[in-house]
Design a protein around this motif. Structure first.
Motif, PDB file in Angstrom:
ATOM      1  N   LEU A  44       0.828  -1.204   0.000  1.00 17.91           N
ATOM      2  CA  LEU A  44       0.000   0.000   0.000  1.00 17.91           C
ATOM      3  C   LEU A  44       0.867   1.261   0.000  1.00 17.91           C
ATOM      4  N   GLU A  45       1.949   1.225   0.793  1.00 18.56           N
ATOM      5  CA  GLU A  45       2.862   2.368   0.814  1.00 18.56           C
ATOM      6  C   GLU A  45       3.531   2.569  -0.547  1.00 18.56           C
ATOM      7  N   GLU A  46       3.838   1.474  -1.198  1.00 17.34           N
ATOM      8  CA  GLU A  46       4.428   1.574  -2.535  1.00 17.34           C
ATOM      9  C   GLU A  46       3.455   2.226  -3.514  1.00 17.34           C
ATOM     10  N   ILE A  47       2.194   1.837  -3.451  1.00 17.23           N
ATOM     11  CA  ILE A  47       1.183   2.399  -4.362  1.00 17.23           C
ATOM     12  C   ILE A  47       1.047   3.904  -4.131  1.00 17.23           C
ATOM     13  N   ILE A  48       1.003   4.311  -2.864  1.00  8.54           N
ATOM     14  CA  ILE A  48       0.883   5.743  -2.552  1.00  8.54           C
ATOM     15  C   ILE A  48       2.092   6.507  -3.080  1.00  8.54           C
ATOM     16  N   SER A  49       3.295   5.973  -2.819  1.00  7.61           N
ATOM     17  CA  SER A  49       4.508   6.652  -3.272  1.00  7.61           C
ATOM     18  C   SER A  49       4.562   6.730  -4.790  1.00  7.61           C
ATOM     19  N   LEU A  50       4.194   5.656  -5.446  1.00  7.18           N
ATOM     20  CA  LEU A  50       4.240   5.631  -6.913  1.00  7.18           C
ATOM     21  C   LEU A  50       3.224   6.611  -7.509  1.00  7.18           C
ATOM     22  N   CYS A  51       2.045   6.679  -6.922  1.00 10.11           N
ATOM     23  CA  CYS A  51       1.025   7.617  -7.412  1.00 10.11           C
ATOM     24  C   CYS A  51       1.490   9.065  -7.249  1.00 10.11           C
ATOM     25  N   MET A  52       2.102   9.362  -6.112  1.00  4.33           N
ATOM     26  CA  MET A  52       2.609  10.711  -5.895  1.00  4.33           C
ATOM     27  C   MET A  52       3.719  11.043  -6.886  1.00  4.33           C
ATOM     28  N   ALA A  53       4.601  10.080  -7.169  1.00  4.05           N
ATOM     29  CA  ALA A  53       5.679  10.305  -8.136  1.00  4.05           C
ATOM     30  C   ALA A  53       5.111  10.577  -9.526  1.00  4.05           C
ATOM     31  N   ILE A  54       4.151   9.778  -9.952  1.00  5.20           N
ATOM     32  CA  ILE A  54       3.540   9.972 -11.272  1.00  5.20           C
ATOM     33  C   ILE A  54       2.826  11.319 -11.342  1.00  5.20           C
ATOM     34  N   SER A  84       9.146   4.119  -3.294  1.00  8.94           N
ATOM     35  CA  SER A  84       8.382   3.011  -3.887  1.00  8.94           C
ATOM     36  C   SER A  84       9.278   1.804  -4.142  1.00  8.94           C
ATOM     37  N   PHE A  85      10.541   2.019  -4.533  1.00 10.43           N
ATOM     38  CA  PHE A  85      11.469   0.902  -4.712  1.00 10.43           C
ATOM     39  C   PHE A  85      11.759   0.215  -3.373  1.00 10.43           C
ATOM     40  N   ILE A  86      11.898   1.021  -2.307  1.00  9.61           N
ATOM     41  CA  ILE A  86      12.168   0.446  -0.984  1.00  9.61           C
ATOM     42  C   ILE A  86      11.006  -0.428  -0.535  1.00  9.61           C
ATOM     43  N   PHE A  87       9.786   0.102  -0.644  1.00  9.72           N
ATOM     44  CA  PHE A  87       8.617  -0.674  -0.222  1.00  9.72           C
ATOM     45  C   PHE A  87       8.387  -1.884  -1.131  1.00  9.72           C
ATOM     46  N   MET A  88       8.681  -1.730  -2.419  1.00  8.66           N
ATOM     47  CA  MET A  88       8.498  -2.834  -3.354  1.00  8.66           C
ATOM     48  C   MET A  88       9.439  -3.991  -3.036  1.00  8.66           C
ATOM     49  N   SER A  89      10.686  -3.693  -2.705  1.00  7.90           N
ATOM     50  CA  SER A  89      11.699  -4.744  -2.510  1.00  7.90           C
ATOM     51  C   SER A  89      11.746  -5.296  -1.095  1.00  7.90           C
ATOM     52  N   LEU A 135      10.306  -0.578  17.471  1.00 14.57           N
ATOM     53  CA  LEU A 135       9.188  -0.796  16.562  1.00 14.57           C
ATOM     54  C   LEU A 135       9.745  -1.163  15.194  1.00 14.57           C
ATOM     55  N   ASN A 136       9.056  -2.071  14.528  1.00 17.55           N
ATOM     56  CA  ASN A 136       9.498  -2.456  13.194  1.00 17.55           C
ATOM     57  C   ASN A 136       9.360  -1.276  12.242  1.00 17.55           C
ATOM     58  N   ALA A 137      10.349  -1.116  11.364  1.00 15.31           N
ATOM     59  CA  ALA A 137      10.334   0.008  10.420  1.00 15.31           C
ATOM     60  C   ALA A 137       9.146  -0.055   9.473  1.00 15.31           C
ATOM     61  N   ILE A 138       8.554  -1.208   9.330  1.00 15.16           N
ATOM     62  CA  ILE A 138       7.406  -1.337   8.444  1.00 15.16           C
ATOM     63  C   ILE A 138       6.228  -0.486   8.925  1.00 15.16           C
ATOM     64  N   PHE A 139       6.180  -0.253  10.252  1.00 12.80           N
ATOM     65  CA  PHE A 139       5.087   0.544  10.818  1.00 12.80           C
ATOM     66  C   PHE A 139       5.469   2.014  10.944  1.00 12.80           C
TER      67      PHE A 139
END
Length: 774
Positions: free
Chosen positions: A119-129, A152-157, A301-305
């Protein structure tokens, strides 16, 4: 062409990487087993079980000896040799207390742990576009889009990386180092664009150089014998460099903030907003994830959160660039802190009740989660309460909302008030309808007179008597507020009881007090406008010989324009309101008359009423034409005069003759000139109908030697031609002096011959080539 090829290649690479990483996320569960080689027993044992992985749900413990992975010795596992982790497996064989156990990995990893990054990747990618497509003209917007692309690359990988994929780990470590440097580059360009502020740029090339150097070292990830050695150091280097980059950003922002914190300027608002949003975004991930892991090897806390909050900063920047709007972030933070303080007590009580009821089941993590989650929810609810109350005010507080809406409307309309008639029709009507009272009035008390304008059902004579006896303010039947009080006059706003025969409540009285504070200024303006109008009329009636007073042409022009504007306004009002109402009334009467159940006598009466409405409508239509002779523009002066005289001949008490010789030059003149001539004919005819008692009236129009002639003659009683003939400039009708004023304004001359009992003759001459535009 090359640009399109590069863009297409980048998109294709991104799609391939996305598919590659998604395969690992959806095909393999995240196991989360870290192992180490026990030097004492020369065996491979479980070192740590990730709480988010599938292994924590199985019968595995730290210290268990790993014998086999998918039926093969653990030493043959390439992922073990590269990362010293157990991932991408279906089953493992462990040894515990001398007994071997085979564990099937049939549990799925935490779905939220996989969905959050997606979900974070989608948000980042939409903002970039969005930034690349909508704000491509701005260099800072393009760099900010690159920041989102890195995110988006960080969240994707992330999902592929934790599952032991080499490409995933290569991507996440590389872009984690690159992201703060690109962000620093963005800040440099952003402040240059917004406020011409120069931030140091010398370090950028060195920082980019370090990123490129480590990118080359990570190629050893693809050499299994060297992977773990490189990776064990690269984890710390990546976290340390990322924190270093964030600290540089923080340092530069803090320096700029200290410089402008006491200034009141556009750039100080930008810098304060940037600094505060940076603290909100990056401090959680640094303090709770990166820094504890770098120092102790364990995360709070996990960085994912914590990475969710990270998006707040670039998104706020995207909004700032796209909309060019600033808000006081300091005030927002203070409001959030205040809402948090209010939330502490109820959240603490709720958490205490939960611990008391489930003290055997609740552990420290659950209690902390409940407290923090409840604090966040209650704080956000309290913070948003003001917004939602405002949005839902019309449903929650309908009466208050109605009063506020009416106040805005009245305040907006007050600027258009220029007369007492408008004061009644625009303001007093709204006040009476809003308060739902039976009636209302505005009273003006002069030294020797009392003037009252009213709306609705109110006893004007009683109000006048109460004013004269000075008992109005104490009368229990009325709500009376004194507005203006000075030497010239005193004004009051008076409201009756409500239609329910109750007095106005306190809230509505306060609203009325507020209305009067607006009305005071408007009433004073209306009074001054009326006073000025009277003075102008007096000035106009005392003008010297107008033929010699050429320096007052401006005054004539202003007076004529004001008269025409008022006539056009009245004609428009009649056409748009009264005539439309008559049209609907006629249609309603026709519908009733056509009913078969209606008695014939009633039908006949309704038809007579319809005919009467037609007569009223025709009369109003003629009045509208006289007020605004629109045909002057459409068919010309002569045809308009012929039509006008022809219509008047049906109702005139005398024989009316209109003769027009060959005229052509007058039709080429401007509209104001034609309108002046029409008004002259109109006033001459009106005077003849009112005063002449003639049996024959004649108008003759001709042109000769570039001179326009208009002759009027009647056989009436005439009048006494005295120097002191009353002038009627500014009054409801046009007198002889204003006719003369129009003629002189056009550069013409007027002679008239009259004698009591022998009729009247007017001879008007206007030079066509020297007509002065009004």
């Amino acid at each position: 062409m090359i640009k399109k090829f590069v863009i297409g290649s980048c998109i294709a690479i991104f799609v391939v990487l996305q598919i590659w990483c998604s395969i690992f996320i959806f095909y393999y569960p995240y196991v989360g087993i870290e192992v180490e080689l026990s030097q004492a027993q020369n065996r491979i044992v479980i070192k740590e079980l990730a709480p988010e992985g599938a292994a924590v749900k199985l019968d595995l413990k730290v210290g268990d000896i790993i014998q086999q992975v998918d039926g093969k010795p653990i030493g043959d596992s390439i992922l073990f040799r590269k990362w010293q982790a157990i991932e991408q497996v279906q089953s493992i064989t462990i040894s515990r207390n001398g007994t071997d156990y085979e564990i099937n990995i049939n549990k799925k990893s935490n779905i939220f742990y996989d969905m959050f990054p997606l979900l974070e990747e989608i948000i980042s990618l939409c903002m970039a576009i969005l930034l690349f497509t909508k704000m491509s003209h701005s260099k800072s917007a393009r760099l900010l889009a690159t920041v989102f692309l890195c995110a988006s690359f960080i969240f994707m990988s992330l999902g592929a990386s934790i599952r032991g994929d080499t490409i995933g780990k290569f991507l996440i470590t590389s872009f984690m180092m690159l992201m703060p440097i690109v962000f620093l580059h963005f800040l440099v360009v952003f402040f240059k664009e917004k406020g011409n502020i120069e931030l140091p740029t010398w370090m950028l090339k060195y920082l980019y150089g370090i990123v490129v150097l480590t990118l080359g070292l990570r190629l050893f990830y693809f050499q299994p014998s060297l992977t773990y050695v490189v990776y064990s150091y690269d984890k710390s280097i990546t976290l340390g460099f990322s924190m270093f980059g964030f600290l540089i950003n923080m340092y530069l922002l803090t320096v700029q903030y200290v410089k402008v914190r006491k200034q009141q300027s556009y750039m100080s608002s930008i810098i304060k907003s940037v600094w505060l949003s940076w603290l909100i975004s990056f401090l959680p991930i640094i303090c709770f994830s990166f820094l504890p892991q770098l120092l102790t090897g364990q995360r709070i806390l996990n960085a994912i959160f914590t990475s969710w909050i990270l998006l707040f900063f670039p998104i706020s920047f995207a909004y700032l660039i796209a909309s060019n709007q600033l808000y006081d972030f300091g005030q927002v933070i203070r409001r959030i802190m205040f809402a948090g303080l209010l939330a502490i007590l109820p959240v603490s009580l709720f958490t205490g009740v939960y611990v008391f009821l489930f003290k055997k089941m609740a552990d420290e993590k659950q209690i902390l989660f409940i407290f923090i989650g409840s604090m966040t929810i209650v704080t956000m609810v309290l913070y948003a309460a003001e917004y939602w109350i405002t949005r839902l005010e019309s449903f929650l507080f309908p009466r208050k909302y109605l009063l506020q809406t009416a106040l805005k409307k009245i305040a907006r309309n007050l600027g258009t008030i220029s007369s007492f008639r408008e004061l009644k029709e625009i303001i007093l009507v709204d006040i009476v309808s809003t308060l739902q009272v039976m009636g209302g009035a505005i009273v003006f008390c002069y030294k020797n007179d009392t003037e009252i304008i009213y709306e609705g059902e109110i006893d004007v004579s009683e109000v006048r008597q109460l004013v004269e006896t000075s008992t109005l303010l104490d009368n229990p039947l009325y709500t009376c507020i004194e507005m203006n009080y000075h030497e010239a006059y005193t004004s009051y706003l008076i409201m009756t009881r409500k239609r329910t025969n109750t007095l106005l409540p306190k809230e509505e009285k306060q609203w009325l007090q507020l209305i009067t504070s607006y009305l005071e200024v408007s009433l004073e303006n209306v009074h001054l406008i009326r006073k000025l109008t009277v003075n102008l009329q007096q000035f106009a009636s005392q003008l010297p010989n107008e033929a010699a007073a050429q320096d007052i042409q401006w005054f004539r022009k202003v007076m004529f324009e004001l008269q025409e504007e008022e006539r056009i306004r009245i004609a428009t009002d009649l056409h748009d309101t009264t005539m439309q109402d008559l049209f609907f009334l006629k249609r309603r009467i026709s519908t009733l008359a056509e009913k078969s159940t209606m008695p014939k006598g009633d039908q006949e009466q309704l038809r007579n009423m319809n005919n009467f409405v037609d007569m009223i409508n025709a009369s109003l239509r003629q009045s509208c034409f006289e007020l605004n002779p629109h045909l002057l523009r459409e068919v010309g002066l002569i045809k308009t005069l012929k039509m006008y005289v022809e219509k008047e001949s049906y109702t005139a008490p005398f024989e009316l003759i209109f003769e027009a010789m060959a005229v052509k030059f007058i039709e080429g003149k401007d509209l104001p000139t034609k309108r002046h001539i029409f008004r002259i004919v109109q006033e001459l005819l009106n005077n003849a109908k009112k005063h002449s008692q003639a049996t024959k009236v004649t108008f003759k129009i001709m042109e000769s030697n570039q001179v326009f002639y208009l002759n009027y003659e009647d056989n009436g009683i005439g009048f006494s031609n005295k120097e002191g003939t009353q002038r009627e400039i500014g009054a409801s009708g046009l007198g002889i002096e204003q006719i003369r004023s129009r003629i002189l304004h056009m550069g013409g001359q007027m002679d008239f011959l009259t004698q009591q009992g022998n009729g009247t003759i007017f001879k008007i001459r206007i030079p066509i080539e020297e007509v002065i535009s009004a």
